[in-house]
Design an enzyme around this catalytic site. Sequence first.
Site, PDB file in Angstrom:
ATOM      1  N   SER A 191       0.836  -1.193   0.000  1.00 24.17           N
ATOM      2  CA  SER A 191       0.000   0.000   0.000  1.00 24.17           C
ATOM      3  C   SER A 191       0.871   1.244   0.000  1.00 24.17           C
ATOM      4  O   SER A 191       1.998   1.231   0.522  1.00 24.17           O
ATOM      5  CB  SER A 191      -0.905   0.024   1.241  1.00 24.17           C
ATOM      6  OG  SER A 191      -1.563   1.273   1.374  1.00 24.17           O
ATOM      7  N   TYR A 204      -2.791  -0.700  10.233  1.00 21.17           N
ATOM      8  CA  TYR A 204      -2.845  -1.159   8.842  1.00 21.17           C
ATOM      9  C   TYR A 204      -1.574  -0.788   8.090  1.00 21.17           C
ATOM     10  O   TYR A 204      -0.962  -1.626   7.418  1.00 21.17           O
ATOM     11  CB  TYR A 204      -4.064  -0.543   8.155  1.00 21.17           C
ATOM     12  CG  TYR A 204      -4.144  -0.759   6.662  1.00 21.17           C
ATOM     13  CD1 TYR A 204      -4.719  -1.911   6.140  1.00 21.17           C
ATOM     14  CD2 TYR A 204      -3.676   0.215   5.781  1.00 21.17           C
ATOM     15  CE1 TYR A 204      -4.808  -2.107   4.761  1.00 21.17           C
ATOM     16  CE2 TYR A 204      -3.767   0.032   4.404  1.00 21.17           C
ATOM     17  CZ  TYR A 204      -4.332  -1.132   3.907  1.00 21.17           C
ATOM     18  OH  TYR A 204      -4.413  -1.311   2.540  1.00 21.17           O
TER      19      TYR A 204
END
Length: 299
Positions: A191, A204
Amino acid sequence: MIPMYPYYSYETRCQQVPITFPPQHQDVQPGLEYLMTPLPISENPEYKGSGKLEGKIAIITGGDSGIGRAVAIGFAKEGADVAIVYLYEREDAEATKQMVECYGRRCLLIEGDLRRPAFSEEVVGRTLECYGKLDVLILNQGVQFPQESIMHISNEQLEDTYRTNIFPHFYMTKAALPYLNPGSSIVSTASVTAYAGAPLLVDYSSTKGAIVSFTRSLSLQLVSKGIRVNAVAPGPIWTPLIVSSYSAEYVKTFGLETPMKRAGQPFELAPTYIYLASNDSSFVTGQVLHVNGGIMTET
């Protein structure tokens, strides 16, 4: 084709990709694609396969929807049969299977929880039983639980995020590795948050940073075996994870912070996974490719 899903011509695709989204929220992660408005765009109909993955067998975790669905369709166009691993989203998974089969390829659906180490053995075993071999492993499962403060991240949330986002990378790789041969490829979904950070996604983002380090380290360990290990780092992409993790109000402006002033669509990532899974990237390992709408990152 399946008419319930939108398809756009090359000439109009950029104009018709949504810039903003109506407010919406789903209560359970990782979310259901068929309930989203508008539906994510899973396929570029102008993309013509050229046999880059002909005869290959791929496992795709989180393959029922979002990025995973787009990758499954792209792989099918390039000649691969796929096994899709999903948690509970059976209707989405069945729709993805239909899309894959539209291109004459096979799609095995495997439902279960990748947080259980033994399930990875089951996934690989069922894939081998169905197809007889394994060539590509796509590690794409994930959850996120935005919190304004690290003080609000409970021990249960922290453990769930890590057990979902990074632990299965180890479980699945260990289960698959004995059956991967020279020329095989492992591709993970990292990400942009691993590089740029995200104030609402401390846990996350840290798991995505772990995926980057996993990719770099495992690539060094497996390079002598002829197995390449890479990752893709998406920016904001319109997937079920967004509507099942953020508030309806947040969704209204999702993606507008990118230099392109919009969120990406899943079909815009599929060619990157195809590249990393195919021999086109035969001299590429230990790398992370960024598909993020122009967000500047330090790699």
